[in-house]
Scaffold this active site. Sequence first.
Site, PDB file in Angstrom:
ATOM      1  N   GLY A  68       0.829  -1.216   0.000  1.00 56.39           N
ATOM      2  CA  GLY A  68       0.000   0.000   0.000  1.00 56.39           C
ATOM      3  C   GLY A  68       0.849   1.246   0.000  1.00 56.39           C
ATOM      4  N   ASN A  69       0.227   2.373   0.237  1.00 58.19           N
ATOM      5  CA  ASN A  69       0.970   3.629   0.338  1.00 58.19           C
ATOM      6  C   ASN A  69       0.281   4.529   1.356  1.00 58.19           C
ATOM      7  OD1 ASN A  69      -0.984   5.470  -1.121  1.00 58.19           O
ATOM      8  ND2 ASN A  69      -0.648   3.886  -2.671  1.00 58.19           N
ATOM      9  N   ARG A  70       0.875   5.671   1.589  1.00 58.11           N
ATOM     10  CA  ARG A  70       0.419   6.506   2.702  1.00 58.11           C
ATOM     11  C   ARG A  70      -0.656   7.520   2.331  1.00 58.11           C
ATOM     12  NH1 ARG A  70       5.488   9.012   5.383  1.00 58.11           N
ATOM     13  NH2 ARG A  70       3.829   9.952   6.635  1.00 58.11           N
TER      14      ARG A  70
END
Length: 407
Positions: free
Chosen positions: A213-215
């Site tokens: 995922g990412n932020r």
Amino acid sequence: MRVLLGVTGGVAAYKAAIVLRRLKEDGHTVRVVPTAASLQFVGRATWEALSGLPATADTFDNVPAVEHVRLGQQADLVLVAPATADFLGQLAHGEARDLLGNALLATRAPVVVAPAMHTEMWEKASTQANVATLRERGITVIEPAVGRLTGPDSGPGRLPEPEDIVAAAYAVVDGGPLPPGASSVPWGDLVGLRIVISAGGTREPIDAVRFLGNRSSGHQGFALAEAARERGADVAVIAANVALPLGEGIARVDVETSAQLADAVRAAAADADVVVMAAAVADFRPREVAATKIKKDGTGALSLELVETEDVLRALVEEAVPGRTVVGFAAETGDDAASALEHARAKARRKGAHLLVFNPVGEGRGFGDVPNRVTMLDAAGDEVARGAGTKLAVAHAVLDAVVGGRH
Ligand code: CTP
């Protein structure tokens, strides 16, 4: 209906707040256009808070949206309360000194004015001649009430009670309260535009419990959706793992992976005028997704093979549907090779979107509900605009640039 409420400079300006309240309670959309002098009596914040819409006094605010013409064109009714003697003269002579004067010249809607002034001013031959001219031209001039004026004096010239002003306005347009359940019409420079916004960050499954995922929190994309809705657009959001609510009247499709996001954006973009790719879409996904949780195998390492995902933005740019504006986002960090802005310029040229919104990230900047700072670049990598402040302020700046680019 859409009511343009003009407020000119007099002590009775405070009573316009009650007029506005009544109209809003009846379900109408009210946009206040104060004159500069009226802001000495009641400030812009009051109008914006009560109407829920911007209350600009200046002709040169929001120029890309051709606000001075659009406001008058879109109104179903123009009501000016209180109207000063000076304003009546301006209107009778077709003068466009400010935004209100411009809006009145540009409208075909019925116009109702409620004068308020001292008796001497009301009875002055010039004022009476202006009133006669306005009435001859089909403008409804409400007779001022007789009673106590601002000072110790009393006589004709008092602003009628808000209920009477609203009743007089309804009589002209055959209006009244909206039936229960009927929703008010939106009003803004994006009325008639369909905008699709992707927001959040995709998750690419590795196994039954893990993902890449990412932020991205989705705050900026959601702020764009709220801002676009407020300005009258028909908004659809494709939300990738966003744990935030969206306001009323915004369509929402929740997705998890980049493949789901690509499908949802493609479907929604078919009849869109503007597509904004604010989502952080994974560039790679694991080639295989394990059906069960991957266990440690004692080698001290795990290899994952990643494959590229579809570049949704590129596909939209390549499709090049006439009349459709495509906007990309680029969160960049600087490195030894180039600054963050230089990387963004290169990306703008590579991606070819009409607009690329660049924001520098890293060191705690950019993610979550924090102030943002963006530079908007065109397909040649040249700067076209900047935005800074809350994510909502940045959202409006991005929409201004989108509107500017569509003219
Ligand atoms: N984007 C997209 N599909 C992807 C990846 C990114 O539509 N698979 C969009 C993002 O929504 C964003 C823009 O492309 O609007 C830039 O995203 P970014 O991740 O910064 O760009 P990259 O695709 O990584 O660009 P490149 O690999 O060319 O550096």
